[in-house]
Write an enzyme that holds these catalytic residues in place. Structure first.
Site, PDB file in Angstrom:
ATOM      1  N   ASP A   1      -9.633  -4.154 -15.748  1.00 47.74           N
ATOM      2  CA  ASP A   1      -8.656  -3.247 -15.159  1.00 47.74           C
ATOM      3  C   ASP A   1      -7.386  -4.005 -14.782  1.00 47.74           C
ATOM      4  O   ASP A   1      -7.401  -5.228 -14.566  1.00 47.74           O
ATOM      5  CB  ASP A   1      -9.226  -2.605 -13.883  1.00 47.74           C
TER       6      ASP A   1
ATOM      7  N   LYS B   1      -5.534   1.294 -16.467  1.00 54.13           N
ATOM      8  CA  LYS B   1      -4.852   2.576 -16.331  1.00 54.13           C
ATOM      9  C   LYS B   1      -4.056   2.514 -15.027  1.00 54.13           C
ATOM     10  O   LYS B   1      -4.524   1.955 -14.037  1.00 54.13           O
ATOM     11  CB  LYS B   1      -5.868   3.726 -16.276  1.00 54.13           C
TER      12      LYS B   1
ATOM     13  N   MET C   1      -5.586   5.897  -3.921  1.00 57.27           N
ATOM     14  CA  MET C   1      -4.434   6.361  -4.708  1.00 57.27           C
ATOM     15  C   MET C   1      -3.661   7.445  -3.958  1.00 57.27           C
ATOM     16  O   MET C   1      -3.289   8.484  -4.518  1.00 57.27           O
ATOM     17  CB  MET C   1      -4.905   6.874  -6.083  1.00 57.27           C
TER      18      MET C   1
END
Length: 257
Positions: A43, A65, A178
């Site tokens: 990641d 991502k 997030m």
């Protein structure tokens, strides 16, 4: 399928949780799997301090991502994992935090199941646990909250809807991943459903890393505080939690200096 206590054989995929970023918070098994890997697909949030633990001959492939940013398509990630494992390489899919917490683990294991590629999962310490530890507080507490919610601030459709009425209740505790860009949305939804303006919310950016920053805030001031602080890196919003008083004072002194 290999027993997880053994080094994964060739042609096998080890999903490994890299934890929140501090290499010392890796599990012993995660460390062993990273060091024995021939290919590591990692990641974006896995720091160099952990990637540097790979063997000298290992191939490191970034497949991250990024929310609201450029990202590799999930189907392409799945295809890469399958291709490297099928070639006989000892393959590690290295995910930040815990693979099963907002890590798209099911999407990747389902692709491996369909391709007939064996795998196992090594869990990792998730960011909310490390963030709460940095504050010196617990995520659950007798007389305050008997449950804990792990939420995402946004999903593939945009800002994520939640059970706002439950989250707005006094004593509710949630770790919101997030959530920086969703701060004004979160504030509006919670206050619309009765959330008290003085509800504590602490933002912990880069939990456990050398550049960790803590931002004590409240529901009423969260968007403005985040704008002023301009925090870089991944952050967890801890709804309902504030640093212990001594730590909050130390934080204030640090900001003044």
């Amino acid at each position: 399928m290999a027993h997880p206590s053994q080094t994964p054989p060739r042609g096998h995929v080890a999903f490994v949780g890299a934890g929140p970023g501090d290499p010392e918070l890796l599990t012993v098994r995660a460390m062993r799997e990273i060091q024995s890997a021939e290919v590591i697909l990692h990641d974006q949030l896995v720091p160099e301090a952990i990637l540097s633990l790979a063997s000298e001959g290992a191939t490191l492939l970034p497949v991250g991502k990024k929310g609201f940013g450029p990202s590799m398509k999930q189907d392409d990630i799945n295809a890469l994992i399958i291709a490297h494992a099928s070639s006989g390489a000892r393959t590690v899919r290295l995910k930040a935090g815990d693979p099963g917490v907002f890590g798209r683990l099911d999407e990747e294991t389902e692709a491996l199941d369909a391709a007939g590629v064996p795998y196992h999962v090594t869990p990792g310490l998730t960011a909310s646990t490390a963030a709460a530890a940095s504050l010196g507080v617990s995520l659950t507490k007798r007389g305050r909250n008997s449950d804990l919610r792990l939420l995402t601030g946004h999903d593939v459709k945009g800002f994520a809807e939640q059970d706002w009425r439950t989250l707005a209740r006094p004593g509710a505790v949630a770790a919101i991943y997030m959530g920086k860009r969703a701060a004004r949305f979160l504030q509006g939804r919670l206050m619309m459903h009765g959330g008290a303006p003085d509800t504590p919310i602490t933002v912990v950016a880069n939990a456990s890393r050398p550049n960790e920053r803590q931002l004590p805030s409240t529901l009423a001031t969260l968007p403005a505080d985040l704008d002023a602080a301009d925090l870089d890196g991944p952050a967890v919003l801890l709804l309902g939690l504030a640093p212990r008083a001594a730590r909050a004072i130390a934080f204030a002194r640090q900001e003044v200096s």
